[in-house]
Design a protein around this motif. Structure first.
Motif, mmCIF file in Angstrom:
data_model
loop_
_atom_site.group_PDB
_atom_site.id
_atom_site.type_symbol
_atom_site.label_atom_id
_atom_site.label_comp_id
_atom_site.label_asym_id
_atom_site.label_seq_id
_atom_site.Cartn_x
_atom_site.Cartn_y
_atom_site.Cartn_z
ATOM 1 N N GLN A 147 -0.682 -4.749 -5.640
ATOM 2 C CA GLN A 147 -1.788 -4.564 -4.720
ATOM 3 C C GLN A 147 -3.197 -4.854 -5.469
ATOM 4 O O GLN A 147 -3.266 -5.015 -6.442
ATOM 5 N N GLN A 148 -4.032 -5.399 -4.543
ATOM 6 C CA GLN A 148 -5.156 -5.944 -5.006
ATOM 7 C C GLN A 148 -6.371 -4.987 -4.433
ATOM 8 O O GLN A 148 -6.516 -4.792 -3.323
ATOM 9 N N TYR A 149 -7.293 -4.594 -5.335
ATOM 10 C CA TYR A 149 -8.404 -3.561 -4.963
ATOM 11 C C TYR A 149 -9.478 -4.492 -4.067
ATOM 12 O O TYR A 149 -9.787 -5.538 -4.320
ATOM 13 N N SER A 159 0.993 -4.537 -0.255
ATOM 14 C CA SER A 159 2.006 -4.868 -1.484
ATOM 15 C C SER A 159 3.427 -4.563 -1.184
ATOM 16 O O SER A 159 3.580 -4.235 -0.115
ATOM 17 N N SER A 160 4.380 -4.747 -2.254
ATOM 18 C CA SER A 160 5.537 -4.412 -1.926
ATOM 19 C C SER A 160 5.992 -2.918 -1.759
ATOM 20 O O SER A 160 7.094 -2.553 -1.342
ATOM 21 N N LYS A 161 5.036 -1.996 -1.854
ATOM 22 C CA LYS A 161 5.195 -0.589 -1.779
ATOM 23 C C LYS A 161 5.071 -0.334 -0.279
ATOM 24 O O LYS A 161 5.594 0.732 0.279
ATOM 25 N N GLN A 177 -8.095 0.756 12.798
ATOM 26 C CA GLN A 177 -6.563 1.285 12.371
ATOM 27 C C GLN A 177 -5.554 0.870 13.236
ATOM 28 O O GLN A 177 -5.521 1.090 14.314
ATOM 29 N N LEU A 178 -4.374 0.445 12.531
ATOM 30 C CA LEU A 178 -3.179 0.010 13.177
ATOM 31 C C LEU A 178 -2.240 1.048 13.145
ATOM 32 O O LEU A 178 -1.645 1.079 14.430
ATOM 33 N N CYS A 179 -2.195 1.549 12.075
ATOM 34 C CA CYS A 179 -1.045 2.689 12.090
ATOM 35 C C CYS A 179 -1.082 3.504 10.940
ATOM 36 O O CYS A 179 -1.931 3.187 10.094
ATOM 37 N N TYR A 180 -0.273 4.419 10.763
ATOM 38 C CA TYR A 180 -0.608 5.501 9.773
ATOM 39 C C TYR A 180 0.895 5.710 9.070
ATOM 40 O O TYR A 180 1.801 6.112 9.854
ATOM 41 N N ALA A 181 1.133 5.808 7.819
ATOM 42 C CA ALA A 181 2.304 6.262 7.265
ATOM 43 C C ALA A 181 1.924 7.494 6.167
ATOM 44 O O ALA A 181 0.964 7.802 5.595
ATOM 45 N N ASP A 182 2.913 8.466 6.512
ATOM 46 C CA ASP A 182 2.572 9.771 5.749
ATOM 47 C C ASP A 182 3.281 9.639 4.329
ATOM 48 O O ASP A 182 3.971 8.564 4.072
#
Length: 505
Positions: free
Chosen positions: A4-6, A126-128, A99-104
């Motif tokens: 991930q990149q800030y 990122s890969s996360k 906003q496209l979608c949301y992950a809990d």
């Protein structure tokens, strides 16, 4: 994939609209897909679609003050002093995003349910972000996910079981990459083996590339009216009793008396109608129709029908009544398609009249073949997709009113495990009813604003905020919008040769 990149911090959110300050020395582009980190390990996936620059000097008074630092020619008098006013924390770049979608916190994806909190961190993918990427992978790969100017090595594709029977549209101007996309999609289908594909190849451009696929001997079959001596290319031939009036009326313009005569001929001679038209003289046909139906047709009416039938006989290798159904090339094609093979019908050396007649006949045969099966029998057959190039010739506003086989395909084929892939340069020429039935769209570069507006109105996903992105698509780049994806995704399509090399090296 890079970690991930800030990218910045969220400064405003309302509904699905968000604004964020872009971090110094960071690049964010139109179409960048970013992640806003929530405060409960949840994530908000957003896409940047516009930018603005703000400064403490943005007001008219501030601008006037800065202008006073320039000489009479508008040139900088003291660069060091001006850098102080323009740099540092005096100016910020604001990204506008949707906003496209949301992950809990469990990684489960939802459509937007809430909005992020103030000053949350904004970062790159990122890969996360496995939950988002898994939904976009599909079993028929077409390319890599594109985020702004960056191409991420994350495969994107469609799920054939969901997309094929709900119809597909491929739209782009000449040179935008439509043919390459069809080749890549065909290659994925050959490799997968779970779907059949019938391609009407108008320019004979697919055989050379698709024959490079390692599985081409087993899963690719090519038909041509004059096959020469190419491997796996079979001779295309038909029988008179396979030709129905609908196949003739779809390929040329007829007057009302001529149409009436065609259907009268069919009612008198049934399956042998075309054989009899070719065999008997014009005057004999007129007299036979008059005796059987009481109608007397003019010689030029029958001559026009004989002329069309004769041309088709020569072009499509049509011979007299077949000895048995097993000898039918058309039925052989149906068997190959239901087994999950790619059937390529080359049309380059056939006139537009012959091409339309053949496309109509084979598509109708396929629809009848699958519709004639029981639900139990159909469950063991592979779903089949028909690729129809320059589709406005068959599915334009005027053509659709004739209720040709492709009009029926759009409305009925889904329940029979069949689908249509419409390929065209000008989607605005297609009937609205057709566009509304295409649940998966591959939108490549489109030069015409009218074409882009038509797709914006008909697309199942909201792509209004991607106008700038769509307008600036390069060759081989597209937006894929499909029912089961939560948003329209930007993709860099694989180049066919590179795709084969990478996949089968």
């Amino acid at each position: 994939m890079a970690q991930q990149q800030y990218k910045g911090r969220l400064t405003y959110a309302q509904g699905t609209y968000v604004e964020f300050v872009v971090a110094p020395n960071q690049d964010v582009d139109f179409g960048d897909i970013l992640v806003v980190e929530g405060k409960n390990n949840d994530r908000f996936y957003v896409r940047a679609y516009d930018f603005k620059v703000k400064s403490r000097w943005s007001g008219m008074n501030g601008v006037s003050y800065l202008m006073s630092k320039l000489d009479e020619n508008g040139q900088i008098v003291n660069q060091e002093e001006l850098d102080f006013y323009l740099g540092g924390n005096h100016t910020v770049k604001i990204g506008l995003a949707e906003q496209l979608c949301y992950a809990d916190h469990n990684g489960q994806l939802f459509n937007p349910k809430t909005c992020p909190d103030f000053f949350c961190e904004v970062r790159g993918l990122s890969s996360k972000d496995t939950s988002l990427l898994k939904e976009m992978k599909g079993d028929l790969e077409i390319g890599f996910l594109k985020s702004g100017r960056t191409v991420l090595e994350l495969p994107v594709g469609i799920f054939g079981s969901k997309a094929i029977t709900e119809h597909i549209g491929i739209f782009g101007t000449t040179g935008s990459g439509k043919s390459n996309l069809v080749k890549v999609l065909s290659s994925s289908i050959i490799d997968n083996g779970n779907y059949g594909l019938l391609i009407f190849d108008v320019h004979n451009e697919y055989y050379r590339d698709l024959s490079q696929h390692p599985k081409f001997h087993d899963r690719l079959v090519v038909y041509n009216t004059n096959p020469e001596s190419r491997h796996n290319v079979r001779k295309l031939a038909l029988y008179c009793d396979e030709i129905e009036p609908e196949d003739i009326t779809a390929c040329a313009t007829f007057t009302e008396p001529q149409l009436d005569a065609i259907y009268k001929l069919s009612s008198v001679w049934h399956d042998r109608w075309m054989e009899c038209v070719l065999k008997y003289d014009t005057q004999d046909i007129i007299e036979e129709l008059h005796e059987c139906t009481g109608q007397k047709f003019q010689a030029r009416t029958i001559s026009k029908i004989k002329s069309i039938c004769w041309n088709l006989e020569q072009e499509l290798n049509i011979s007299d009544t077949q000895p048995n159904e097993k000898a039918s090339i058309a039925m052989q094609m149906m068997k190959e398609l239901e087994e999950g093979k790619v059937v390529l019908v080359e049309l380059k050396n056939i006139s537009p009249v012959g091409e339309q007649a053949l496309s109509t006949l084979l598509s109708k045969k396929l629809l009848q073949h699958y519709a004639g099966k029981t639900d139990s029998e159909r469950s063991h057959l592979k779903p089949v997709l028909i690729v129809l190039e320059e589709a406005h010739r068959f599915l334009g506003k005027k053509e659709l009113t004739s209720q040709n086989v492709f009009a029926r395909f759009v409305s009925e084929a889904r329940k029979f495990n069949l689908g249509l892939c419409v390929v065209d340069q000008q989607p605005r020429l297609l009937a609205d009813k057709v566009l509304s039935q295409l649940n998966t769209l591959f939108i490549l570069g489109l030069a015409s604003k009218a074409d882009r507006s038509k797709l914006e109105a008909m697309c199942r996903k909201d792509i209004l905020q991607q106008r700038n992105e769509i307008k600036n698509l390069d060759c081989g780049e597209l937006i894929v919008a499909t029912n089961y994806m939560r948003f329209a995704a930007p993709v860099k399509v694989h180049k066919f040769d590179e795709f084969l090399t990478r996949k089968f090296q």
